[in-house]
Write a protein that holds these residues in place. Structure first.
Motif, PDB file in Angstrom:
ATOM      1  N   GLU A 522       0.825  -1.203   0.000  1.00 12.62           N
ATOM      2  CA  GLU A 522       0.000   0.000   0.000  1.00 12.62           C
ATOM      3  C   GLU A 522       0.859   1.252   0.000  1.00 12.62           C
ATOM      4  O   GLU A 522       0.472   2.282  -0.540  1.00 12.62           O
ATOM      5  N   GLU A 523       2.029   1.158   0.603  1.00  7.86           N
ATOM      6  CA  GLU A 523       2.920   2.312   0.687  1.00  7.86           C
ATOM      7  C   GLU A 523       4.346   1.867   0.434  1.00  7.86           C
ATOM      8  O   GLU A 523       4.830   0.909   1.048  1.00  7.86           O
ATOM      9  N   VAL A 524       5.043   2.547  -0.484  1.00  7.51           N
ATOM     10  CA  VAL A 524       6.443   2.281  -0.761  1.00  7.51           C
ATOM     11  C   VAL A 524       7.261   3.450  -0.232  1.00  7.51           C
ATOM     12  O   VAL A 524       7.075   4.594  -0.652  1.00  7.51           O
ATOM     13  N   THR A 525       8.160   3.153   0.685  1.00  2.00           N
ATOM     14  CA  THR A 525       8.974   4.188   1.317  1.00  2.00           C
ATOM     15  C   THR A 525      10.251   4.456   0.548  1.00  2.00           C
ATOM     16  O   THR A 525      10.670   5.601   0.376  1.00  2.00           O
ATOM     17  N   ALA A 526      10.895   3.400   0.054  1.00  2.00           N
ATOM     18  CA  ALA A 526      12.185   3.538  -0.625  1.00  2.00           C
ATOM     19  C   ALA A 526      12.387   2.348  -1.540  1.00  2.00           C
ATOM     20  O   ALA A 526      11.797   1.287  -1.350  1.00  2.00           O
ATOM     21  N   MET A 527      13.246   2.543  -2.543  1.00  2.00           N
ATOM     22  CA  MET A 527      13.557   1.447  -3.475  1.00  2.00           C
ATOM     23  C   MET A 527      14.895   1.696  -4.134  1.00  2.00           C
ATOM     24  O   MET A 527      15.394   2.811  -4.189  1.00  2.00           O
ATOM     25  N   SER A 528      15.471   0.612  -4.662  1.00  2.00           N
ATOM     26  CA  SER A 528      16.742   0.701  -5.379  1.00  2.00           C
ATOM     27  C   SER A 528      16.881  -0.521  -6.277  1.00  2.00           C
ATOM     28  O   SER A 528      16.385  -1.605  -5.945  1.00  2.00           O
ATOM     29  N   TRP A 529      17.548  -0.366  -7.411  1.00  2.00           N
ATOM     30  CA  TRP A 529      17.885  -1.515  -8.248  1.00  2.00           C
ATOM     31  C   TRP A 529      18.961  -2.340  -7.554  1.00  2.00           C
ATOM     32  O   TRP A 529      19.947  -1.799  -7.049  1.00  2.00           O
ATOM     33  N   VAL A 530      18.772  -3.659  -7.521  1.00  2.00           N
ATOM     34  CA  VAL A 530      19.780  -4.559  -6.952  1.00  2.00           C
ATOM     35  C   VAL A 530      20.046  -5.727  -7.899  1.00  2.00           C
ATOM     36  O   VAL A 530      20.564  -6.764  -7.486  1.00  2.00           O
ATOM     37  N   GLY A 531      19.700  -5.586  -9.137  1.00  2.00           N
ATOM     38  CA  GLY A 531      19.912  -6.609 -10.148  1.00  2.00           C
ATOM     39  C   GLY A 531      19.434  -6.071 -11.473  1.00  2.00           C
ATOM     40  O   GLY A 531      18.823  -5.001 -11.551  1.00  2.00           O
ATOM     41  N   GLU A 532      19.680  -6.823 -12.530  1.00  2.00           N
ATOM     42  CA  GLU A 532      19.300  -6.350 -13.852  1.00  2.00           C
ATOM     43  C   GLU A 532      17.793  -6.382 -14.073  1.00  2.00           C
ATOM     44  O   GLU A 532      17.283  -5.700 -14.959  1.00  2.00           O
ATOM     45  N   SER A 533      17.083  -7.155 -13.270  1.00  2.00           N
ATOM     46  CA  SER A 533      15.623  -7.153 -13.358  1.00  2.00           C
ATOM     47  C   SER A 533      14.999  -7.244 -11.967  1.00  2.00           C
ATOM     48  O   SER A 533      13.872  -7.678 -11.819  1.00  2.00           O
ATOM     49  N   ARG A 534      15.730  -6.805 -10.959  1.00  2.00           N
ATOM     50  CA  ARG A 534      15.271  -6.935  -9.584  1.00  2.00           C
ATOM     51  C   ARG A 534      15.506  -5.651  -8.805  1.00  2.00           C
ATOM     52  O   ARG A 534      16.481  -4.927  -9.045  1.00  2.00           O
ATOM     53  N   LEU A 535      14.597  -5.342  -7.879  1.00  2.00           N
ATOM     54  CA  LEU A 535      14.733  -4.190  -7.002  1.00  2.00           C
ATOM     55  C   LEU A 535      14.547  -4.627  -5.559  1.00  2.00           C
ATOM     56  O   LEU A 535      13.919  -5.647  -5.276  1.00  2.00           O
ATOM     57  N   VAL A 536      15.080  -3.819  -4.647  1.00  2.00           N
ATOM     58  CA  VAL A 536      14.777  -3.984  -3.233  1.00  2.00           C
ATOM     59  C   VAL A 536      13.838  -2.848  -2.858  1.00  2.00           C
ATOM     60  O   VAL A 536      14.022  -1.706  -3.274  1.00  2.00           O
ATOM     61  N   VAL A 537      12.795  -3.183  -2.099  1.00  2.00           N
ATOM     62  CA  VAL A 537      11.742  -2.219  -1.795  1.00  2.00           C
ATOM     63  C   VAL A 537      11.472  -2.219  -0.293  1.00  2.00           C
ATOM     64  O   VAL A 537      11.441  -3.280   0.348  1.00  2.00           O
ATOM     65  N   VAL A 538      11.274  -1.025   0.253  1.00  2.00           N
ATOM     66  CA  VAL A 538      10.835  -0.863   1.631  1.00  2.00           C
ATOM     67  C   VAL A 538       9.415  -0.322   1.589  1.00  2.00           C
ATOM     68  O   VAL A 538       9.147   0.689   0.930  1.00  2.00           O
ATOM     69  N   GLY A 539       8.484  -0.999   2.262  1.00  2.00           N
ATOM     70  CA  GLY A 539       7.103  -0.548   2.233  1.00  2.00           C
ATOM     71  C   GLY A 539       6.247  -1.315   3.209  1.00  2.00           C
ATOM     72  O   GLY A 539       6.738  -2.131   3.998  1.00  2.00           O
ATOM     73  N   THR A 540       4.944  -1.053   3.152  1.00  2.00           N
ATOM     74  CA  THR A 540       4.010  -1.714   4.051  1.00  2.00           C
ATOM     75  C   THR A 540       2.803  -2.207   3.269  1.00  2.00           C
ATOM     76  O   THR A 540       2.362  -1.570   2.310  1.00  2.00           O
ATOM     77  N   GLU A 541       2.276  -3.350   3.686  1.00  2.00           N
ATOM     78  CA  GLU A 541       0.998  -3.814   3.177  1.00  2.00           C
ATOM     79  C   GLU A 541      -0.115  -3.122   3.956  1.00  2.00           C
ATOM     80  O   GLU A 541       0.128  -2.484   4.977  1.00  2.00           O
ATOM     81  N   GLN A 542      -1.324  -3.242   3.461  1.00  2.00           N
ATOM     82  CA  GLN A 542      -2.446  -2.597   4.121  1.00  2.00           C
ATOM     83  C   GLN A 542      -2.584  -3.108   5.549  1.00  2.00           C
ATOM     84  O   GLN A 542      -2.715  -4.295   5.798  1.00  2.00           O
ATOM     85  N   GLY A 543      -2.520  -2.178   6.508  1.00  2.00           N
ATOM     86  CA  GLY A 543      -2.656  -2.542   7.909  1.00  2.00           C
ATOM     87  C   GLY A 543      -1.446  -3.234   8.490  1.00  2.00           C
ATOM     88  O   GLY A 543      -1.494  -3.706   9.620  1.00  2.00           O
ATOM     89  N   GLY A 544      -0.352  -3.290   7.742  1.00  2.00           N
ATOM     90  CA  GLY A 544       0.834  -4.008   8.201  1.00  2.00           C
ATOM     91  C   GLY A 544       1.919  -3.086   8.710  1.00  2.00           C
ATOM     92  O   GLY A 544       1.731  -1.881   8.885  1.00  2.00           O
ATOM     93  N   VAL A 545       3.071  -3.677   8.974  1.00  2.00           N
ATOM     94  CA  VAL A 545       4.233  -2.925   9.443  1.00  2.00           C
ATOM     95  C   VAL A 545       5.251  -2.847   8.312  1.00  2.00           C
ATOM     96  O   VAL A 545       5.173  -3.573   7.321  1.00  2.00           O
ATOM     97  N   GLN A 546       6.216  -1.958   8.473  1.00  2.00           N
ATOM     98  CA  GLN A 546       7.218  -1.775   7.432  1.00  2.00           C
ATOM     99  C   GLN A 546       8.012  -3.055   7.221  1.00  2.00           C
ATOM    100  O   GLN A 546       8.385  -3.738   8.166  1.00  2.00           O
ATOM    101  N   GLN A 547       8.268  -3.384   5.956  1.00  2.00           N
ATOM    102  CA  GLN A 547       9.028  -4.574   5.612  1.00  2.00           C
ATOM    103  C   GLN A 547       9.932  -4.265   4.428  1.00  2.00           C
ATOM    104  O   GLN A 547       9.723  -3.295   3.704  1.00  2.00           O
ATOM    105  N   MET A 548      10.922  -5.102   4.258  1.00  2.00           N
ATOM    106  CA  MET A 548      11.852  -4.966   3.147  1.00  2.00           C
ATOM    107  C   MET A 548      11.796  -6.249   2.332  1.00  2.00           C
ATOM    108  O   MET A 548      11.823  -7.350   2.890  1.00  2.00           O
TER     109      MET A 548
END
Length: 613
Positions: A522-548
């Protein structure tokens, strides 16, 4: 082993025979005939060892119609190369028209089978079962994945053969229908490679290789699957910005069913006569596409030999391939950069355990201007920085005599949150940034980080850009887009128009076909490319806690361990080769996580960590 399905009471486990020495598991499709309508389910399918192959069992003599349906669905989860056993559950006419390679539908938590007892009587000659579930994704005929939402419902029809009394399916579901856990067990994501055709090059003489992710069946000769997939051409989404060096009509030579490297890790690929007349340079490009593809898949291939017309066309190894084409994943950064407690740009060696950060040479590290964010060119010779109030964008050399001069761009946004995002460099040295001015939000690109910005066309963009990251291939761009308080991660394709005849005009640049890479967040806080077709994302699902988590550009979740938990993450940085530590700005300051280790504190005061790009 049963198909991934749910509903009703758990049934008695099916008969399964496992031959450990041969790595074989047989699926049986035999159960009792129901005497009333119900939702029926099959046991959860646990993940198997990668060496274990699963084969379905043909329909039993006199099997009840529900057992035919169950056996067919289970056969779809097997490692039968061409689904020949699944076709045995169909009438001959249905088997001819059914195309299991045409599409794959992925259902969350499996599927339900609903039997209508009123229509399915014991003495009837026809029978119907309704499949239902919640769709989460799909593969098309090119094996390209797309997230999907919504309900799935389709009816399967059967008939009893008048001569032998056997039940068979007359109308199967379209393509393969499979539960999510079985999909994760049976399929794997892999990159195939083409060359950028949108004006981006790794150098004046080398095209830029672009990863095109597809899914293949993990235990059904994935090497041959990937070679065939490369020859078939790029996926539809990427086709407009890449090219292949294989001439039209090139396929594997007739009769070639499987490919395997020899004792020297050389893979010989016999091609049909459409490739017989290619020259050495073209052949090296063709072989480079295959070598990059196969080395992404396995460590068992060191060289690729292409043959056609009864002769060797070329033999290529990794060293030669690196001279033929550039790859974002092979560009290893020298330094990690971040802003220190005084909002100056500092750096430390990317792969060193040393935690000492030094000011970068030039005005960004030694000057008086305080920065909110920064980006360093991929050659690490220039940097771009946004002023602390978010209003001004500066560009300068990373050299002791480097100067900044006047800002390259000034935002007219009324508040700090309505001004400039952190900038991003593409591999050609162009600089990208978004202006979040509520009165005129726009995505901008500076040719060679100079002059007047070009406003990038973004048809289909619904929302305002919060973050910009151009991929190392220069073909894709990741954007965090805000709408109605929700931040989504979208990946778009960068297209460049033809150069205008008028030298004073500039070619159009567009970001097209934006698609979600994080449909469940539901919310993306930060992101970065970590591969040629992959990203790392920091965010939360609806009603959830922050996850990476790691995500693929196609919106699927790769089979990889998630990064260790970290609280209060505001920014994240990684490298496309995956070799340098993951770095974050959290409530503990600047922290990093080398591969296979836990998070380590670097400095207490710091922000905006970035690797070149």
């Amino acid at each position: 082993m049963g198909a991934d399905r749910e509903g009703g009471a758990r049934r008695t486990p099916r008969r399964a025979v496992a031959y450990a020495a041969c790595g074989v598991v047989l699926l049986s499709g035999c159960a009792s005939m129901p005497d009333d309508g119900e939702l029926r389910g099959v046991d959860y399918t646990p993940r198997q060892d990668s060496q274990v192959r699963v084969f379905a069992v043909p329909p039993g003599d006199g099997a009840a119609p529900q057992d035919i349906v169950d056996g067919f669905l289970e056969a779809l989860t097997s490692d039968d190369p061409h689904f020949e056993t699944a076709k045995l559950y169909l009438t001959p006419e249905a088997a001819k028209s059914w195309d299991p390679e045409g599409s794959t539908t992925v259902l969350a938590n499996g599927m339900k089978t609903d039997v209508d007892a009123a229509q399915n009587r014991d003495n009837a000659s026809s029978y119907s079962v309704t499949l239902s579930g919640t769709q989460v994704g799909a593969l098309d005929a090119q094996r390209s994945y797309r997230p999907a939402e919504g309900g799935y419902r389709q009816q399967i029809q059967l008939e009893r053969n008048k001569k032998n009394g056997q039940w068979r399916i007359t109308r199967p579901p379209q393509g393969v229908v499979i539960g999510q856990s079985d999909f994760q067990r049976n399929y794997m994501s892999a990159n195939k490679y083409y060359f950028a055709s949108n004006g981006i090059a790794g150098s004046p003489s080398r095209p830029m290789a672009v990863a095109d992710p597809v899914y293949v069946r993990e235990r059904v000769d994935p090497m041959t699957q990937m070679v065939r997939s490369v020859l078939e051409g790029p996926t539809v989404w990427l086709d407009q910005v890449v090219r292949t060096s294989f001439p039209t009509g090139v396929k594997l030579k007739d009769g070639v069913e499987t490919l395997a490297p020899d004792e020297q890790n050389i893979l010989t690929v016999p091609l049909n006569d459409s490739a017989a007349r290619v020259g050495p340079a073209k052949c090296r490009e063709m072989a480079t596409q295959l070598l990059f593809t196969l080395q992404n898949l396995t460590s068992a291939v060191d060289q690729v030999e292409l043959r056609a017309g009864g002769r060797q066309l070329c033999l290529l190894d990794e060293d030669v391939a690196d001279t033929v084409a550039a790859r974002g994943a092979t560009e290893r950064p020298g330094y990690l950069y971040f802003l220190d407690g005084r909002h100056r740009l500092v750096r430390m060696p990317a792969r060193s355990e040393d935690k000492k950060a030094l000011a970068v040479p030039g005005q960004f590290g030694e000057g008086l201007k305080e920065l909110r964010s920064a980006a360093v060119s991929r050659r690490e010779d220039r940097a771009a920085g946004v002023s602390l109030d978010g209003r001004r964008l500066y560009v300068g050399q990373l050299a002791s005599d480097g100067t900044l001069g006047q800002p390259l761009l000034v935002s007219q946004g009324r508040t700090e949150t309505d001004r400039l995002t952190a900038p991003s460099w593409d591999p050609a040295g162009n600089l990208w940034v978004a202006d979040r001015d509520l009165r005129r939000p726009r995505l901008l690109m500076f040719d060679d980080a100079k002059g007047t910005p070009l406003e990038v066309e973004t048809p289909g963009l619904d929302g305002r850009i919060d973050s910009v990251r151009v991929a190392g291939d220069g073909v894709r761009i990741a954007l965090v887009v805000e709408k109605d308080g929700r931040q989504s991660l979208l990946v778009g394709r960068i297209e460049r128009g033809d150069k205008p005849a008028d030298p004073d005009e500039r070619a159009r640049v567009s970001v097209l076909e934006l698609r979600s890479a994080t449909p469940v967040l539901e919310e993306v806080t930060a992101m970065s490319w970590v591969g040629e077709s992959r990203l790392v994302v920091v965010g939360t699902e609806q009603g959830g806690v922050q996850q990476m988590q790691y995500v693929q550009v196609d919106g699927s979740t790769p089979e990889a361990p998630v990064p260790a938990a970290l609280t209060g993450v505001e920014e994240i940085a990684g490298t496309e080769d995956g070799g340098a530590p993951l770095v974050a700005h959290s409530e503990d300051g600047i922290v990093r996580m080398p591969t296979g280790e836990q998070w380590q504190k670097v400095v207490t005061e710091g922000s905006a960590p970035v690797y070149p790009g």
